[in-house]
Design an enzyme around this catalytic site. Structure first.
Site, PDB file in Angstrom:
ATOM      1  N   CYS A  43     -20.186   8.321 -33.964  1.00 10.22           N
ATOM      2  CA  CYS A  43     -19.560   7.982 -35.170  1.00 10.22           C
ATOM      3  C   CYS A  43     -18.140   9.082 -35.449  1.00 10.22           C
ATOM      4  O   CYS A  43     -18.782  10.283 -35.569  1.00 10.22           O
ATOM      5  CB  CYS A  43     -20.251   7.784 -36.526  1.00 10.22           C
ATOM      6  SG  CYS A  43     -19.328   7.592 -37.918  1.00 10.22           S
ATOM      7  N   GLU A  78      -9.067 -14.697 -40.485  1.00  9.79           N
ATOM      8  CA  GLU A  78      -9.770 -14.396 -41.568  1.00  9.79           C
ATOM      9  C   GLU A  78     -10.576 -15.362 -42.332  1.00  9.79           C
ATOM     10  O   GLU A  78     -11.770 -15.062 -43.085  1.00  9.79           O
ATOM     11  CB  GLU A  78      -8.890 -13.721 -42.586  1.00  9.79           C
ATOM     12  CG  GLU A  78      -8.446 -12.255 -42.007  1.00  9.79           C
ATOM     13  CD  GLU A  78      -9.400 -11.363 -42.093  1.00  9.79           C
ATOM     14  OE1 GLU A  78     -10.680 -11.304 -42.611  1.00  9.79           O
ATOM     15  OE2 GLU A  78      -9.158 -10.545 -41.169  1.00  9.79           O
ATOM     16  N   CYS A  94     -21.724   1.944 -37.366  1.00  7.93           N
ATOM     17  CA  CYS A  94     -22.336   2.049 -38.689  1.00  7.93           C
ATOM     18  C   CYS A  94     -23.088   0.679 -38.934  1.00  7.93           C
ATOM     19  O   CYS A  94     -22.760   0.187 -39.998  1.00  7.93           O
ATOM     20  CB  CYS A  94     -21.363   2.266 -39.627  1.00  7.93           C
ATOM     21  SG  CYS A  94     -22.110   3.246 -41.228  1.00  7.93           S
ATOM     22  N   CYS A 103     -24.974   7.058 -35.157  1.00  8.81           N
ATOM     23  CA  CYS A 103     -24.435   8.350 -35.760  1.00  8.81           C
ATOM     24  C   CYS A 103     -23.502   9.333 -34.926  1.00  8.81           C
ATOM     25  O   CYS A 103     -22.667   9.748 -35.054  1.00  8.81           O
ATOM     26  CB  CYS A 103     -25.204   9.208 -36.544  1.00  8.81           C
ATOM     27  SG  CYS A 103     -25.914   7.992 -38.087  1.00  8.81           S
ATOM     28  N   CYS A 134     -20.280  12.865 -43.264  1.00  9.90           N
ATOM     29  CA  CYS A 134     -21.128  11.714 -43.739  1.00  9.90           C
ATOM     30  C   CYS A 134     -22.213  12.426 -44.411  1.00  9.90           C
ATOM     31  O   CYS A 134     -23.257  12.973 -44.184  1.00  9.90           O
ATOM     32  CB  CYS A 134     -21.799  10.817 -42.771  1.00  9.90           C
ATOM     33  SG  CYS A 134     -22.629   9.646 -43.390  1.00  9.90           S
ATOM     34  N   ASP A 139     -14.962  -5.503 -46.961  1.00  4.87           N
ATOM     35  CA  ASP A 139     -16.122  -6.652 -46.433  1.00  4.87           C
ATOM     36  C   ASP A 139     -17.184  -5.833 -46.351  1.00  4.87           C
ATOM     37  O   ASP A 139     -17.506  -4.604 -47.051  1.00  4.87           O
ATOM     38  CB  ASP A 139     -15.591  -7.358 -45.376  1.00  4.87           C
ATOM     39  CG  ASP A 139     -15.605  -6.323 -44.003  1.00  4.87           C
ATOM     40  OD1 ASP A 139     -15.722  -5.189 -44.145  1.00  4.87           O
ATOM     41  OD2 ASP A 139     -15.338  -6.795 -42.872  1.00  4.87           O
ATOM     42  N   TYR A 171     -10.301 -10.533 -51.058  1.00  3.24           N
ATOM     43  CA  TYR A 171     -10.485  -9.903 -49.829  1.00  3.24           C
ATOM     44  C   TYR A 171      -9.391 -10.320 -48.672  1.00  3.24           C
ATOM     45  O   TYR A 171      -8.731  -9.563 -48.083  1.00  3.24           O
ATOM     46  CB  TYR A 171     -11.840  -9.893 -49.256  1.00  3.24           C
ATOM     47  CG  TYR A 171     -11.910  -9.669 -47.706  1.00  3.24           C
ATOM     48  CD1 TYR A 171     -11.973  -8.405 -47.350  1.00  3.24           C
ATOM     49  CD2 TYR A 171     -11.972 -10.677 -46.853  1.00  3.24           C
ATOM     50  CE1 TYR A 171     -11.968  -7.968 -45.933  1.00  3.24           C
ATOM     51  CE2 TYR A 171     -11.804 -10.447 -45.400  1.00  3.24           C
ATOM     52  CZ  TYR A 171     -12.010  -9.186 -45.141  1.00  3.24           C
ATOM     53  OH  TYR A 171     -12.092  -8.585 -43.599  1.00  3.24           O
TER      54      TYR A 171
END
Length: 353
Positions: free
Chosen positions: A207, A45, A197, A204, A213, A145, A127
């Site tokens: 997804c 991270e 995405c 899409c 959406c 994020d 975060y």
């Protein structure tokens, strides 16, 4: 190739089903059935802050091979950590990484589970604390994020820049998480933004959230999130001085605070200031026949873009100027030079480009 995903009427369930089928194998991600390692997740991270996964992969395993545990890292000299960090940029992260490792090792209790306790450690912001707490300890924390912002903004067709509606983005992201698997939910949202995405031309059809959406229903998923107009980065000029003595080059240790803090570098003008060409010579480390190389080196920092002319010269001096030292050309790759300085060294033919 990512396959179209089976749909579920519950977005959180659909997201996890997709993640279970399509998740990437990453060096810092626990394999199925394994418990996440706090040290490995924390290290990744910190490295991933403002850095791409592809770049981090090149450095992550090398870091682990030298320092397999947080205790190993805590015992390492800071100079070694800074040198190993070279190429990842934002060197304050490396100093904080070392300070955090020492704090965790000194506590003898390991990384804390709670988000608030993690935020008290050096270099761990909101975060990162939420990501570690969720991924490692399965705490119900929302880590937002850029990928998560994009997924949420599109799913709800939020028409404002994410930074201006951060509480709303966080609230809506929380609603997409599974209470039973918060760690996997956080990773699933990030993964969806990284693989499906994406900023341009989102896939899409693959997804798991497409049936619900809002941006897709409006026929304009790529229009979200709204882009925030930001001022153009200022452009600054400067100079880098490479002084040769046989097969050696002159290096200077920079102050611990500031740009490239604590790193080894060639003498230069103050890189955070714009220095006109007429004033460059007063920053040279010593009097010499300095020759400017054709074409400057360029580098883009967080808050400005730099164009630096590289000057080279040779000397037979026995001693180095004050606060400098001679380094063997063959060892420059081991000096942990910042990327900008490596560019200058390559431009001067000291290292491979």
């Amino acid at each position: 190739m990512i396959k179209p995903c089976a749909r579920s009427t519950k977005p959180a369930e659909a997201l996890l089903a997709w993640y279970d089928a399509e998740r990437r194998e990453l060096p810092w991600r626990a394999r199925r059935g394994e418990s996440p390692d706090p040290y490995r997740v924390w290290l990744s991270e910190i490295m991933l802050q403002q850095t791409t996964v592809a770049t981090v992969k090149q450095h992550y395993e090398a870091f682990l091979s030298r320092w397999a545990t947080v205790e190993d890292l805590a015992c390492a000299p800071l100079d070694d950590v800074l040198a190993q960090w070279a190429g990842l940029g934002y060197y304050a992260r490396a100093r904080n990484l070392h300070a955090c490792a020492r704090a965790v090792a000194d506590s003898r209790a390991g990384f804390p589970r709670e988000e608030a306790a993690l935020r008290r450690l050096p270099g761990i912001g909101p975060y990162t604390a939420a990501a570690i707490s969720a991924i490692v300890f399965d705490q119900p924390c929302v880590a937002v994020d850029g990928n998560v912002e994009r997924v949420v903004a599109r799913f709800h067709a939020i028409g404002q820049p994410p930074r201006k509606v951060a509480p709303l983005i966080r609230e809506r992201a929380s609603a997409l998480m599974s209470r039973a698997r918060p760690g996997d939910s956080v990773q699933a949202l990030m993964e969806l933004g990284a693989l499906i995405c994406v900023p341009r031309a989102p896939n899409c059809a693959a997804c798991p959230l497409s049936s619900s959406c809002a941006a897709l229903r409006l026929g304009a998923p790529a229009d979200y999130p709204a882009r925030e107009l930001r001022p153009q980065k200022p452009r600054r000029r400067g100079a880098i001085f490479i002084l040769r003595r046989g097969d050696e080059a002159l290096l200077r240790r920079l102050p611990p605070r500031g740009l490239f803090g604590g790193m080894n570098a060639f003498p230069s003008t103050p890189l955070t200031q714009d220095v006109p060409a007429a004033e460059v010579s007063r920053f040279a480390p010593c009097a010499a026949r300095w020759r400017a190389l054709e074409q400057p080196v360029t580098h883009v920092f967080t808050h400005f873009a730099l164009e630096a002319t590289v000057f080279v010269a040779h000397t037979r001096a026995k001693s180095a100027p004050s606060d400098c030292r001679w380094a063997a050309r063959a060892n420059l790759d081991k000096e942990g030079l910042p990327t900008l300085m490596r560019k200058a060294a390559a431009h001067a033919g000291l290292v491979d480009a």
